[in-house]
Design a protein around this motif. Structure first.
Motif, PDB file in Angstrom:
ATOM      1  N   TYR A 255       7.683  12.764 -26.954  1.00 34.95           N
ATOM      2  CA  TYR A 255       6.735  13.790 -27.372  1.00 34.95           C
ATOM      3  C   TYR A 255       6.082  13.398 -28.687  1.00 34.95           C
ATOM      4  CZ  TYR A 255      10.553  15.450 -30.384  1.00 34.95           C
ATOM      5  OH  TYR A 255      11.558  15.534 -31.297  1.00 34.95           O
TER       6      TYR A 255
ATOM      7  N   THR B  33       1.905  13.029 -38.463  1.00 39.49           N
ATOM      8  CA  THR B  33       2.140  13.016 -37.020  1.00 39.49           C
ATOM      9  C   THR B  33       3.156  11.932 -36.698  1.00 39.49           C
ATOM     10  OG1 THR B  33       0.244  11.558 -36.745  1.00 39.49           O
ATOM     11  CG2 THR B  33      -0.140  13.896 -36.382  1.00 39.49           C
TER      12      THR B  33
ATOM     13  N   ALA C 166      -2.706  14.947 -32.818  1.00 36.64           N
ATOM     14  CA  ALA C 166      -1.486  14.995 -32.000  1.00 36.64           C
ATOM     15  C   ALA C 166      -1.789  15.461 -30.580  1.00 36.64           C
ATOM     16  CB  ALA C 166      -0.457  15.903 -32.660  1.00 36.64           C
ATOM     17  N   LEU C 167      -2.705  16.408 -30.435  1.00 39.01           N
ATOM     18  CA  LEU C 167      -3.090  16.891 -29.107  1.00 39.01           C
ATOM     19  C   LEU C 167      -3.756  15.779 -28.302  1.00 39.01           C
ATOM     20  CD1 LEU C 167      -3.350  19.286 -27.142  1.00 39.01           C
ATOM     21  CD2 LEU C 167      -5.555  19.778 -28.225  1.00 39.01           C
TER      22      LEU C 167
ATOM     23  N   SER D 199      -1.051  13.317 -27.236  1.00 30.30           N
ATOM     24  CA  SER D 199      -0.184  13.863 -26.186  1.00 30.30           C
ATOM     25  C   SER D 199      -0.914  13.932 -24.850  1.00 30.30           C
ATOM     26  CB  SER D 199       0.352  15.240 -26.578  1.00 30.30           C
ATOM     27  OG  SER D 199      -0.666  16.195 -26.571  1.00 30.30           O
TER      28      SER D 199
ATOM     29  N   LEU E 255       3.916  18.270 -26.803  1.00 26.27           N
ATOM     30  CA  LEU E 255       3.428  18.411 -28.167  1.00 26.27           C
ATOM     31  C   LEU E 255       4.278  19.444 -28.902  1.00 26.27           C
ATOM     32  CD1 LEU E 255       1.244  17.840 -30.328  1.00 26.27           C
ATOM     33  CD2 LEU E 255      -0.146  19.597 -29.246  1.00 26.27           C
TER      34      LEU E 255
ATOM     35  N   LYS F  59       0.037  22.863 -23.363  1.00 23.41           N
ATOM     36  CA  LYS F  59      -1.278  22.231 -23.326  1.00 23.41           C
ATOM     37  C   LYS F  59      -2.150  22.776 -22.204  1.00 23.41           C
ATOM     38  CE  LYS F  59       0.317  18.097 -23.133  1.00 23.41           C
ATOM     39  NZ  LYS F  59       0.410  16.648 -23.084  1.00 23.41           N
TER      40      LYS F  59
END
Length: 176
Positions: free
Chosen positions: A109, A122, A147-148, A151, A158, A172
């Motif tokens: 993750y 991050t 980070a999104l 991921s 996340l 998400k």
């Protein structure tokens, strides 16, 4: 012949600002000046006392100059190969680059967090508690968006770890 590798995820820090490059040039120039003086007094003028002073100055101030020159001119690029689970950190200074390769078993993750200085970082987590520190950001929204994106590209979970002791998994599917 060199093997060309396609990376699934490529993150480039971008170019440095003009004032950072100017500061780096000043520090590099100071270092070159100190090296020149040391060589001049050591081999051409042959003054032992002045050579020793120049050499000590080179060791003390020259180290400072070269470190800050690198700090103001280096950029970090992150390359991730999903097929072989390889992370490559590429440090670039002008035309020169240095790669640091990390082989991981499986990505688990991505998390973003707030450090003790108020910046947001991050991490890419793998193998239970091992992680790879990626980047730091000034605000939470930038760290979250980075980070999104990671991921989504790596198809992993996340984690929002900005509040100490109150970690939250982010769904998400609701964000699309």
């Amino acid at each position: 012949m060199k093997e060309i590798t396609e990376f699934e995820v490529s993150i480039f820090e971008g170019k440095r600002a003009w004032y950072e490059l100017l500061l780096a040039a000043v520090f590099y120039s100071a270092f070159i000046y100190m090296v020149t003086l040391t060589v001049y007094y050591g081999f051409i003028e042959k003054s032992v006392q002045i050579f020793i002073r120049a050499f000590v100055t080179l060791l003390l101030c020259g180290t400072y100059s070269i470190v800050y020159g690198l700090r103001f001119s280096a950029t970090k690029n992150l390359l991730i190969d999903v097929d072989t689970n390889l992370i490559v950190s590429r440090y670039v200074v002008g035309p020169f680059s240095y790669d640091v390769k990390s082989k991981v078993t499986e990505f688990e993750y991505v998390s973003f967090y707030e450090d003790r200085y108020g910046c947001f970082g991050t991490n890419l987590w793998y193998v239970k508690n091992k992680h790879y520190k990626m980047y730091s950001f000034e605000n939470k929204e930038s760290a979250y968006q980075f980070a999104l994106d990671i991921s989504n590209k790596l198809n992993i979970d996340l984690l929002d770890a900005t509040e100490k002791g109150n970690f939250q998994w982010i769904e998400k599917q609701n964000l699309k």
